[in-house]
Motif scaffolding. Structure first.
Motif, PDB file in Angstrom:
ATOM      1  N   ALA A   1      39.051  44.429  45.467  1.00  0.00           N
ATOM      2  CA  ALA A   1      38.854  45.702  46.170  1.00  0.00           C
ATOM      3  C   ALA A   1      39.557  46.865  45.482  1.00  0.00           C
ATOM      4  CB  ALA A   1      39.336  45.581  47.617  1.00  0.00           C
ATOM      5  N   LEU A   2      40.679  46.598  44.819  1.00  0.00           N
ATOM      6  CA  LEU A   2      41.448  47.650  44.160  1.00  0.00           C
ATOM      7  C   LEU A   2      41.413  47.517  42.641  1.00  0.00           C
ATOM      8  CD1 LEU A   2      44.549  47.726  46.550  1.00  0.00           C
ATOM      9  CD2 LEU A   2      42.569  49.240  46.561  1.00  0.00           C
ATOM     10  N   GLU A   3      40.445  46.775  42.140  1.00  0.00           N
ATOM     11  CA  GLU A   3      40.293  46.582  40.692  1.00  0.00           C
ATOM     12  C   GLU A   3      39.381  47.667  40.138  1.00  0.00           C
ATOM     13  OE1 GLU A   3      41.491  45.438  37.610  1.00  0.00           O
ATOM     14  OE2 GLU A   3      41.645  43.541  38.710  1.00  0.00           O
ATOM     15  N   ILE A   4      39.883  48.461  39.181  1.00  0.00           N
ATOM     16  CA  ILE A   4      39.078  49.561  38.652  1.00  0.00           C
ATOM     17  C   ILE A   4      38.202  49.145  37.477  1.00  0.00           C
ATOM     18  CG2 ILE A   4      40.774  51.251  39.433  1.00  0.00           C
ATOM     19  CD1 ILE A   4      41.623  51.624  36.505  1.00  0.00           C
ATOM     20  N   PHE A   5      38.404  47.937  36.963  1.00  0.00           N
ATOM     21  CA  PHE A   5      37.590  47.440  35.852  1.00  0.00           C
ATOM     22  C   PHE A   5      37.432  45.935  36.020  1.00  0.00           C
ATOM     23  CE2 PHE A   5      35.909  46.774  31.683  1.00  0.00           C
ATOM     24  CZ  PHE A   5      35.497  48.013  31.202  1.00  0.00           C
ATOM     25  N   PRO A   6      36.575  45.496  36.951  1.00  0.00           N
ATOM     26  CA  PRO A   6      36.458  44.064  37.281  1.00  0.00           C
ATOM     27  C   PRO A   6      36.135  43.156  36.099  1.00  0.00           C
ATOM     28  CG  PRO A   6      35.328  45.407  38.914  1.00  0.00           C
ATOM     29  CD  PRO A   6      35.712  46.331  37.808  1.00  0.00           C
ATOM     30  N   ASP A   7      35.444  43.682  35.089  1.00  0.00           N
ATOM     31  CA  ASP A   7      35.068  42.860  33.929  1.00  0.00           C
ATOM     32  C   ASP A   7      36.083  42.945  32.793  1.00  0.00           C
ATOM     33  OD1 ASP A   7      32.772  42.178  35.290  1.00  0.00           O
ATOM     34  OD2 ASP A   7      31.540  43.719  34.335  1.00  0.00           O
ATOM     35  N   GLY A   8      37.309  43.302  33.118  1.00  0.00           N
ATOM     36  CA  GLY A   8      38.319  43.502  32.079  1.00  0.00           C
ATOM     37  C   GLY A   8      38.566  42.288  31.216  1.00  0.00           C
ATOM     38  N   ASP A   9      38.544  41.090  31.817  1.00  0.00           N
ATOM     39  CA  ASP A   9      38.765  39.878  31.031  1.00  0.00           C
ATOM     40  C   ASP A   9      37.594  39.596  30.101  1.00  0.00           C
ATOM     41  OD1 ASP A   9      37.179  39.454  33.267  1.00  0.00           O
ATOM     42  OD2 ASP A   9      37.917  37.426  33.646  1.00  0.00           O
ATOM     43  N   ASP A  10      36.366  39.887  30.567  1.00  0.00           N
ATOM     44  CA  ASP A  10      35.185  39.676  29.714  1.00  0.00           C
ATOM     45  C   ASP A  10      35.232  40.585  28.486  1.00  0.00           C
ATOM     46  OD1 ASP A  10      34.156  37.792  31.457  1.00  0.00           O
ATOM     47  OD2 ASP A  10      32.975  39.256  32.579  1.00  0.00           O
ATOM     48  N   LEU A  11      35.643  41.834  28.689  1.00  0.00           N
ATOM     49  CA  LEU A  11      35.725  42.769  27.565  1.00  0.00           C
ATOM     50  C   LEU A  11      36.810  42.334  26.577  1.00  0.00           C
ATOM     51  CD1 LEU A  11      34.866  45.314  26.135  1.00  0.00           C
ATOM     52  CD2 LEU A  11      36.327  46.646  27.674  1.00  0.00           C
ATOM     53  N   ALA A  12      37.920  41.825  27.096  1.00  0.00           N
ATOM     54  CA  ALA A  12      38.991  41.341  26.221  1.00  0.00           C
ATOM     55  C   ALA A  12      38.494  40.187  25.352  1.00  0.00           C
ATOM     56  CB  ALA A  12      40.189  40.895  27.057  1.00  0.00           C
TER      57      ALA A  12
END
Length: 335
Positions: free
Chosen positions: A266-277
Motif C-alpha cells: 500500500a505504501l510502496e512507490i515502486f512495486p516492481d523495484g526488485d524486478d528492475l534490480a
C-alpha cells in the motif's frame, strides 16, 4: 491402488526440497561466476571510460524490462548526465560469505540541473522470511533534488520519511516491527504518501522512484533464522523425520498476518523495484557491450536514412526542373 494423501504430500515436499537444491546450485554458480568475471568487468570499466556517452548509449537500447520504467523526463536526465553504471555483489566482496544474490547498483552523474548528488547507489539484500518469502529487499535512498526539479513529485521524499519513522520505532522498541498497512493506523507521513500514490498512480512514475523501493520487511536476523530453520527441516525430511508442528505454526502465523495486515504494498512507490534490480544485474550490466553496439548500429542506420532522404529530395528537385523545361503534352483532338 490410489496413493494416500500422506504419500502425495510427502512427494510434494520431496519436490519442494529438490527445487531448493537446484536453487542452492544456481546460487553457487552465481558466486563462482562473479569471482571469475570480476576482473573482466574491471577491465571493461577502464576501456569504456574512454568512450564518450557509453552508458547513455547503452540505456538508449535498454531491454524492455528496463526501458518500460524510464519516462521521457527521466531520459532527458539519464542521457545527458549519466557517466557510469556498475553492479556489485557486495556480500561476497573480499571473500565475504554472504548471499551472492544480494546486489548493489551504483550510478554516477555529472553536474546537472536536477539534483546535487554525484553518486546514487541502491543496495538490495536477498532475504528469506519465516513465512516462506524469499527475494530482494531494500531501503529508500534519498535524492537531493534542486528546487522545482523533483521528477518523483515528492513520492521519494515521503517514502524516505516513512522509512525513517519505521526505523526509529524499531530502535525505540528494541526489535524490528512489521510495516503498518492498516489505513486507520497510518502516521501523517504515511497518509500523505498514500494520498500522493493515489493521486499520481503507479503506471507512469519516474524511474527515480525506484530508489524508494523497500519490498518485504525482513531483517537480516529474521532471514538468518529462517535459513537455518529451512535447512533443519530439509535435513529432517531427508532422514525420514516429519516436521509436524511447523506446518501448524505456519498456518497460525498466516491467519494472524491476515488479521493484522492489509495490502503490504500500500505504501510502496515502486512495486516492481526488485524486478528492475534483477534486469540491471542480469541483463543490462553484463550485456552492456551488446547494447552499446546496437546503439552504434542504430545511429549508423539513421545517418544512412538521412542521406537517402537528402538524395531523394535532390532528385525530386532535379526532376521538377526537367519537367519545367519540357513542352507540355499535346491535347488529344476529338475525332
Amino acid at each position: 491402488m490410489a496413493e494416500s494423501v500422506e504419500e502425495i504430500n510427502a512427494t510434494y515436499e520431496d519436490l519442494a526440497d529438490l527445487e531448493r537444491e537446484f536453487e542452492d546450485v544456481e546460487t553457487e554458480i552465481i558466486r563462482q561466476q562473479y569471482t571469475l568475471s570480476k576482473p573482466l568487468f574491471e577491465k571493461r570499466e577502464k576501456l569504456v571510460a574512454k568512450i564518450p556517452n557509453f552508458w547513455p548509449l547503452v540505456l538508449e537500447q535498454a531491454p524492455p524490462d528496463v526501458d518500460q520504467y524510464i519516462q521521457p523526463s527521466d531520459s532527458a536526465l539519464l542521457l545527458s548526465s549519466l557517466t557510469v553504471v556498475s553492479v556489485s555483489h557486495f556480500e561476497i566482496e573480499d571473500g565475504g560469505k554472504g548471499d551472492p544474490r544480494s546486489i548493489a547498483i551504483r550510478m554516477e552523474f555529472s553536474e546537472n540541473e536536477y539534483f546535487e548528488d554525484k553518486v546514487l547507489e541502491k543496495k538490495f539484500w536477498y532475504r528469506r522470511s519465516k513465512d516462506g518469502y524469499a527475494g530482494l529487499v531494500s531501503e529508500p535512498v534519498p535524492i537531493r533534488w534542486k528546487a522545482g526539479k523533483d521528477l518523483t513529485h515528492g513520492l521519494l521524499d515521503l517514502a524516505v520519511k516513512v522509512w525513517e519513522e519505521d526505523k526509529k520505532k524499531d530502535q525505540a522498541n528494541g526489535e524490528k516491527k512489521k510495516k503498518i498497512t492498516k489505513p486507520e493506523e497510518y502516521t501523517a507521513n504515511q497518509k500523505a504518501l498514500r494520498e500522493k500514490i493515489d493521486a499520481y498512480g503507479l503506471g507512469g512514475v519516474s524511474f527515480f522512484c525506484w530508489f524508494g523501493y523497500r519490498g518485504e520487511d525482513v531483517s537480516a536476523e529474521e532471514s538468518a533464522v529462517a535459513v537455518e530453520e529451512d535447512k533443519k527441516r530439509r535435513a529432517e525430511r531427508k532422514d525420514g523425520k516429519a516436521s509436524e508442528s511447523k506446518e501448524d505454526e505456519d498456518d497460525e502465523e498466516d491467519d494472524d498476518d491476515e488479521d493484522d495486515e492489509e495490502d503490504p504494498l500500500a505504501l510502496e512507490i515502486f512495486p516492481d523495484g526488485d524486478d528492475l534490480a534483477v534486469a540491471f544485474s542480469e541483463d543490462l550490466w553484463p550485456s552492456a557491450l551488446k547494447y552499446f553496439t546496437q546503439a552504434q548500429e542504430a545511429d549508423a542506420m539513421s545517418d544512412i536514412d538521412f542521406e537517402d532522404d537528402d538524395e531523394e529530395m535532390n532528385e525530386g528537385e532535379e526532376n521538377e526542373d526537367d519537367d519545367d523545361d519540357e513542352a507540355p503534352p499535346l491535347k488529344k483532338v476529338k475525332a
